[in-house]
Design an enzyme around this catalytic site. Structure first.
Site, PDB file in Angstrom:
ATOM      1  NE  ARG A 169      41.349  80.373  15.618  1.00 17.07           N
ATOM      2  CZ  ARG A 169      42.461  80.394  16.364  1.00 17.07           C
ATOM      3  NH1 ARG A 169      43.225  81.484  16.377  1.00 17.07           N
ATOM      4  NH2 ARG A 169      42.836  79.346  17.066  1.00 17.07           N
ATOM      5  CG  HIS A 177      47.556  82.493  12.847  1.00 19.03           C
ATOM      6  ND1 HIS A 177      46.331  81.938  12.586  1.00 19.03           N
ATOM      7  CD2 HIS A 177      47.698  82.428  14.194  1.00 19.03           C
ATOM      8  CE1 HIS A 177      45.764  81.550  13.716  1.00 19.03           C
ATOM      9  NE2 HIS A 177      46.578  81.843  14.711  1.00 19.03           N
TER      10      HIS A 177
HETATM   11  C1  GLV Z   1      46.644  80.327  17.755  1.00 21.78           C
HETATM   12  O1  GLV Z   1      45.922  80.945  17.062  1.00 21.78           O
HETATM   13  C2  GLV Z   1      46.187  79.419  18.778  1.00 21.78           C
HETATM   14  O2  GLV Z   1      44.975  79.163  18.847  1.00 21.78           O
HETATM   15  O3  GLV Z   1      47.029  78.946  19.547  1.00 21.78           O
END
Ligand code: GLV
Length: 309
Positions: A224, A272
Protein backbone atom coordinates in the site's frame (compact mmCIF):
# COMPACT_ATOMS: atom_id res chain seq x y z
CA UNK A 1 -31.99 -9.73 3.95
CA UNK A 2 -29.60 -8.31 1.42
CA UNK A 3 -26.06 -7.53 0.33
CA UNK A 4 -24.98 -3.98 -0.46
CA UNK A 5 -22.05 -3.28 -2.79
CA UNK A 6 -20.18 -0.01 -2.19
CA UNK A 7 -17.30 0.75 -4.55
CA UNK A 8 -17.33 4.32 -5.90
CA UNK A 9 -15.34 4.69 -9.11
CA UNK A 10 -15.45 0.96 -9.85
CA UNK A 11 -17.78 -1.03 -12.05
CA UNK A 12 -20.41 -1.95 -9.49
CA UNK A 13 -22.54 -3.76 -12.11
CA UNK A 14 -19.84 -6.40 -12.64
CA UNK A 15 -20.04 -7.28 -8.96
CA UNK A 16 -23.81 -7.30 -8.81
CA UNK A 17 -24.13 -9.42 -11.97
CA UNK A 18 -21.51 -11.92 -10.77
CA UNK A 19 -23.19 -12.32 -7.37
CA UNK A 20 -26.67 -12.66 -8.88
CA UNK A 21 -25.40 -15.19 -11.39
CA UNK A 22 -23.93 -17.25 -8.57
CA UNK A 23 -27.15 -17.12 -6.56
CA UNK A 24 -30.19 -15.51 -8.21
CA UNK A 25 -32.15 -15.78 -4.95
CA UNK A 26 -29.93 -13.32 -3.09
CA UNK A 27 -30.86 -9.64 -3.12
CA UNK A 28 -27.78 -7.63 -4.12
CA UNK A 29 -28.10 -3.84 -4.23
CA UNK A 30 -26.02 -0.75 -4.75
CA UNK A 31 -25.98 1.71 -1.88
CA UNK A 32 -28.33 3.98 -3.83
CA UNK A 33 -30.83 1.16 -4.41
CA UNK A 34 -31.21 0.21 -0.75
CA UNK A 35 -34.66 1.18 0.55
CA UNK A 36 -34.63 -0.63 3.89
CA UNK A 37 -31.27 -0.07 5.55
CA UNK A 38 -32.13 -2.51 8.33
CA UNK A 39 -32.36 -5.43 5.91
CA UNK A 40 -28.72 -5.18 4.84
CA UNK A 41 -26.64 -7.76 6.72
CA UNK A 42 -23.63 -8.05 4.38
CA UNK A 43 -21.59 -5.32 2.67
CA UNK A 44 -18.91 -5.55 0.01
CA UNK A 45 -16.78 -2.45 0.00
CA UNK A 46 -13.75 -0.75 -1.54
CA UNK A 47 -12.88 2.94 -1.16
CA UNK A 48 -16.08 3.46 0.80
CA UNK A 49 -17.01 7.05 1.71
CA UNK A 50 -16.66 7.94 5.41
CA UNK A 51 -19.69 7.30 7.59
CA UNK A 52 -21.45 4.98 5.15
CA UNK A 53 -21.57 1.92 7.40
CA UNK A 54 -23.38 3.78 10.17
CA UNK A 55 -26.44 3.67 7.91
CA UNK A 56 -26.59 -0.13 8.17
CA UNK A 57 -27.24 -1.00 11.83
CA UNK A 58 -27.75 -4.75 11.21
CA UNK A 59 -24.51 -5.43 9.34
CA UNK A 60 -23.05 -8.79 10.32
CA UNK A 61 -20.15 -8.88 7.89
CA UNK A 62 -18.20 -6.47 5.69
CA UNK A 63 -16.06 -7.94 2.92
CA UNK A 64 -13.25 -6.29 1.04
CA UNK A 65 -13.33 -6.59 -2.75
CA UNK A 66 -9.69 -7.55 -2.69
CA UNK A 67 -6.96 -9.23 -0.68
CA UNK A 68 -6.29 -6.15 1.45
CA UNK A 69 -8.77 -4.98 4.08
CA UNK A 70 -6.94 -2.01 5.62
CA UNK A 71 -9.68 0.34 4.35
CA UNK A 72 -12.17 -1.64 6.45
CA UNK A 73 -10.05 -2.19 9.55
CA UNK A 74 -9.54 1.55 9.94
CA UNK A 75 -13.23 2.43 9.34
CA UNK A 76 -14.73 3.41 12.72
CA UNK A 77 -18.31 2.96 11.52
CA UNK A 78 -18.29 -0.79 11.03
CA UNK A 79 -20.46 -2.08 13.87
CA UNK A 80 -18.60 -4.10 16.54
CA UNK A 81 -20.70 -7.18 15.89
CA UNK A 82 -19.72 -7.27 12.19
CA UNK A 83 -16.84 -9.44 11.03
CA UNK A 84 -14.41 -8.10 8.46
CA UNK A 85 -13.39 -10.53 5.74
CA UNK A 86 -11.10 -10.37 2.76
CA UNK A 87 -10.82 -12.20 -0.53
CA UNK A 88 -8.44 -15.12 -0.64
CA UNK A 89 -8.08 -16.38 -4.18
CA UNK A 90 -5.13 -18.34 -5.59
CA UNK A 91 -5.44 -16.29 -8.79
CA UNK A 92 -4.63 -13.12 -6.88
CA UNK A 93 -1.49 -14.78 -5.50
CA UNK A 94 -0.51 -15.94 -9.00
CA UNK A 95 -1.17 -12.46 -10.39
CA UNK A 96 1.07 -10.88 -7.76
CA UNK A 97 3.76 -13.44 -8.58
CA UNK A 98 3.53 -12.80 -12.32
CA UNK A 99 3.65 -9.05 -11.82
CA UNK A 100 6.65 -9.35 -9.47
CA UNK A 101 8.42 -11.56 -11.99
CA UNK A 102 7.74 -9.07 -14.79
CA UNK A 103 9.16 -6.20 -12.73
CA UNK A 104 12.22 -8.19 -11.67
CA UNK A 105 12.98 -9.38 -15.20
CA UNK A 106 12.47 -5.87 -16.56
CA UNK A 107 14.98 -4.74 -13.97
CA UNK A 108 17.52 -7.47 -14.74
CA UNK A 109 17.39 -6.80 -18.48
CA UNK A 110 16.84 -2.99 -18.32
CA UNK A 111 13.85 -3.05 -20.67
CA UNK A 112 12.36 0.25 -19.48
CA UNK A 113 15.77 1.87 -19.85
CA UNK A 114 15.98 0.64 -23.45
CA UNK A 115 12.54 2.11 -24.17
CA UNK A 116 13.80 5.48 -22.96
CA UNK A 117 16.92 5.10 -25.12
CA UNK A 118 14.77 4.16 -28.09
CA UNK A 119 12.81 7.40 -27.77
CA UNK A 120 16.17 9.23 -27.78
CA UNK A 121 17.34 7.09 -30.79
CA UNK A 122 20.35 5.98 -28.75
CA UNK A 123 22.03 2.58 -29.26
CA UNK A 124 23.58 2.06 -25.82
CA UNK A 125 24.34 -1.41 -24.53
CA UNK A 126 24.41 -2.08 -20.80
CA UNK A 127 25.65 -5.15 -18.96
CA UNK A 128 22.86 -7.22 -17.48
CA UNK A 129 22.32 -9.35 -14.38
CA UNK A 130 21.20 -12.96 -14.41
CA UNK A 131 18.67 -14.60 -12.11
CA UNK A 132 21.47 -16.02 -9.97
CA UNK A 133 23.21 -12.65 -9.54
CA UNK A 134 20.76 -10.83 -7.27
CA UNK A 135 18.81 -11.75 -4.18
CA UNK A 136 15.17 -10.84 -3.80
CA UNK A 137 13.66 -9.92 -0.45
CA UNK A 138 9.92 -10.33 0.01
CA UNK A 139 8.61 -8.21 2.85
CA UNK A 140 5.40 -9.85 4.03
CA UNK A 141 5.22 -13.60 3.53
CA UNK A 142 1.52 -14.24 4.22
CA UNK A 143 -0.72 -16.12 1.80
CA UNK A 144 0.30 -13.97 -1.17
CA UNK A 145 3.87 -12.98 -0.28
CA UNK A 146 4.71 -16.57 0.71
CA UNK A 147 3.43 -17.77 -2.66
CA UNK A 148 5.46 -15.16 -4.53
CA UNK A 149 8.58 -16.14 -2.55
CA UNK A 150 8.09 -19.86 -3.29
CA UNK A 151 7.50 -19.33 -6.99
CA UNK A 152 10.54 -17.09 -7.36
CA UNK A 153 12.62 -19.73 -5.52
CA UNK A 154 11.41 -22.39 -7.92
CA UNK A 155 12.74 -20.30 -10.82
CA UNK A 156 16.22 -20.24 -9.29
CA UNK A 157 16.14 -16.84 -7.59
CA UNK A 158 17.80 -16.50 -4.25
CA UNK A 159 14.88 -15.37 -2.06
CA UNK A 160 14.66 -13.98 1.47
CA UNK A 161 11.33 -13.56 3.19
CA UNK A 162 10.61 -11.28 6.14
CA UNK A 163 7.49 -11.42 8.27
CA UNK A 164 6.42 -10.68 11.83
CA UNK A 165 6.72 -14.28 12.96
CA UNK A 166 8.50 -16.14 10.14
CA UNK A 167 6.57 -19.30 11.01
CA UNK A 168 5.18 -20.20 7.58
CA UNK A 169 6.56 -23.20 5.75
CA UNK A 170 8.62 -22.41 2.67
CA UNK A 171 11.97 -23.10 1.08
CA UNK A 172 13.10 -19.47 0.94
CA UNK A 173 15.38 -18.04 3.60
CA UNK A 174 13.25 -16.72 6.49
CA UNK A 175 13.77 -13.68 8.66
CA UNK A 176 11.38 -12.70 11.43
CA UNK A 177 10.54 -9.69 13.52
CA UNK A 178 12.33 -6.43 14.18
CA UNK A 179 15.48 -8.24 15.35
CA UNK A 180 16.08 -9.82 11.95
CA UNK A 181 14.95 -6.94 9.76
CA UNK A 182 18.46 -5.54 9.40
CA UNK A 183 20.00 -8.83 8.29
CA UNK A 184 17.10 -9.33 5.87
CA UNK A 185 17.62 -5.92 4.28
CA UNK A 186 21.42 -6.24 4.14
CA UNK A 187 21.02 -9.42 2.10
CA UNK A 188 18.45 -8.07 -0.35
CA UNK A 189 19.14 -6.48 -3.76
CA UNK A 190 15.54 -6.19 -4.92
CA UNK A 191 13.06 -5.51 -2.13
CA UNK A 192 9.40 -6.34 -2.86
CA UNK A 193 6.88 -5.11 -0.30
CA UNK A 194 3.70 -7.23 -0.10
CA UNK A 195 2.84 -6.39 3.51
CA UNK A 196 -0.63 -5.58 4.79
CA UNK A 197 -0.95 -1.98 5.93
CA UNK A 198 -1.26 -1.84 9.73
CA UNK A 199 -0.18 0.56 12.48
CA UNK A 200 3.11 -1.32 12.73
CA UNK A 201 3.89 -1.48 9.00
CA UNK A 202 2.87 2.09 8.14
CA UNK A 203 5.94 3.98 6.90
CA UNK A 204 8.13 0.86 7.10
CA UNK A 205 9.74 1.77 3.76
CA UNK A 206 11.54 4.73 5.28
CA UNK A 207 15.04 6.13 4.98
CA UNK A 208 16.36 4.30 8.03
CA UNK A 209 15.27 0.89 6.75
CA UNK A 210 15.99 1.48 3.07
CA UNK A 211 19.53 2.66 3.91
CA UNK A 212 20.20 -0.89 5.19
CA UNK A 213 19.75 -2.27 1.69
CA UNK A 214 23.02 -2.60 -0.23
CA UNK A 215 24.04 0.35 -2.41
CA UNK A 216 22.17 0.39 -5.76
CA UNK A 217 19.38 -1.88 -4.68
CA UNK A 218 15.89 -1.62 -6.12
CA UNK A 219 12.50 -1.16 -4.43
CA UNK A 220 9.16 -2.60 -5.56
CA UNK A 221 6.06 -1.57 -3.62
CA UNK A 222 3.00 -3.76 -4.20
CA UNK A 223 1.60 -3.36 -0.67
CA UNK A 224 0.00 0.00 0.00
CA UNK A 225 1.12 3.58 -0.52
CA UNK A 226 1.11 4.04 3.27
CA UNK A 227 4.10 1.71 3.62
CA UNK A 228 6.35 4.19 1.84
CA UNK A 229 7.67 7.55 3.01
CA UNK A 230 7.59 9.27 -0.37
CA UNK A 231 10.20 11.94 0.35
CA UNK A 232 12.64 9.36 1.73
CA UNK A 233 12.40 7.41 -1.52
CA UNK A 234 13.13 10.49 -3.61
CA UNK A 235 16.11 11.36 -1.40
CA UNK A 236 17.58 7.85 -1.66
CA UNK A 237 17.11 7.74 -5.43
CA UNK A 238 18.68 11.16 -5.86
CA UNK A 239 21.65 10.23 -3.68
CA UNK A 240 22.13 7.02 -5.72
CA UNK A 241 21.68 4.70 -2.74
CA UNK A 242 18.70 3.15 -4.52
CA UNK A 243 19.03 2.52 -8.25
CA UNK A 244 15.30 2.68 -8.93
CA UNK A 245 11.81 1.85 -7.78
CA UNK A 246 8.69 0.34 -9.23
CA UNK A 247 5.51 1.51 -7.50
CA UNK A 248 2.03 0.11 -7.99
CA UNK A 249 0.36 1.67 -4.92
CA UNK A 250 0.26 5.21 -3.59
CA UNK A 251 -0.92 7.28 -0.62
CA UNK A 252 -3.61 8.79 -2.83
CA UNK A 253 -4.98 6.96 -5.84
CA UNK A 254 -5.11 8.01 -8.60
CA UNK A 255 -1.66 9.51 -7.97
CA UNK A 256 -2.19 13.31 -8.08
CA UNK A 257 -0.92 14.96 -11.26
CA UNK A 258 1.48 17.23 -9.37
CA UNK A 259 3.15 14.39 -7.46
CA UNK A 260 6.95 14.34 -8.01
CA UNK A 261 6.94 10.56 -8.61
CA UNK A 262 5.43 11.06 -12.08
CA UNK A 263 8.50 12.76 -13.49
CA UNK A 264 11.21 11.03 -11.51
CA UNK A 265 13.48 9.14 -13.93
CA UNK A 266 14.19 6.44 -11.33
CA UNK A 267 10.56 5.54 -10.71
CA UNK A 268 8.31 3.27 -12.78
CA UNK A 269 4.62 3.78 -12.04
CA UNK A 270 1.73 1.39 -12.59
CA UNK A 271 -1.86 2.24 -11.57
CA UNK A 272 -2.51 -0.42 -8.87
CA UNK A 273 -2.75 -3.29 -11.31
CA UNK A 274 -0.45 -5.95 -9.83
CA UNK A 275 -3.55 -8.00 -9.04
CA UNK A 276 -7.16 -7.20 -9.83
CA UNK A 277 -9.99 -9.24 -8.36
CA UNK A 278 -12.21 -10.91 -10.95
CA UNK A 279 -15.81 -10.67 -9.64
CA UNK A 280 -16.96 -13.81 -11.45
CA UNK A 281 -14.16 -15.88 -9.90
CA UNK A 282 -14.69 -14.77 -6.30
CA UNK A 283 -18.50 -14.44 -6.25
CA UNK A 284 -18.91 -18.04 -4.97
CA UNK A 285 -16.82 -17.37 -1.86
CA UNK A 286 -18.78 -14.17 -1.17
CA UNK A 287 -22.13 -15.89 -1.57
CA UNK A 288 -20.95 -18.76 0.63
CA UNK A 289 -19.96 -16.30 3.32
CA UNK A 290 -23.27 -14.48 2.99
CA UNK A 291 -25.17 -17.72 3.61
CA UNK A 292 -22.95 -18.59 6.57
CA UNK A 293 -23.56 -15.19 8.11
CA UNK A 294 -27.29 -15.43 7.47
CA UNK A 295 -27.34 -18.73 9.39
CA UNK A 296 -25.31 -17.24 12.23
CA UNK A 297 -22.09 -19.11 11.31
CA UNK A 298 -18.80 -17.18 11.27
CA UNK A 299 -17.65 -16.27 7.75
CA UNK A 300 -14.42 -17.61 6.25
CA UNK A 301 -11.29 -15.50 5.63
CA UNK A 302 -11.86 -13.16 8.57
CA UNK A 303 -9.40 -10.36 9.30
CA UNK A 304 -8.28 -9.79 12.88
CA UNK A 305 -9.44 -6.31 13.90
CA UNK A 306 -6.58 -6.20 16.42
CA UNK A 307 -3.75 -7.29 14.10
CA UNK A 308 -5.25 -5.46 11.12
CA UNK A 309 -4.82 -8.33 8.63
C1 GLV B 1 -5.29 -5.05 -4.03
O1 GLV B 1 -4.58 -4.18 -3.69
C2 GLV B 1 -5.99 -5.93 -3.12
O2 GLV B 1 -5.96 -5.66 -1.91
O3 GLV B 1 -6.58 -6.90 -3.59
Amino acid sequence: MSIVVICPGRKVDYWIDALKETDPEVEVLTHEQVRENGSVIYALAWDQPPGIFSRYPNLRCVSSLGAGADHLVRDPDIPDQADIVRIIDPRLSDDLFEFSLAVVMNRLRSLTRYKVKQLEKKWEKKLYNRIEDLSIGIMGTGVIGGHVAEKLCSLGFSVNGWSRSGDRPGSYCKYAGKEEMEAFLENTDILICILPLTDSTKGILNKENLMKLPEKSYLVNLGRGGHLVDNDLIELLDSGHLSGASLDVFHFEPLPEDHPFWEHPGIDITPHVASITDPSKVAPQIIENYHRVKKGIRPKNTVSKEKGY
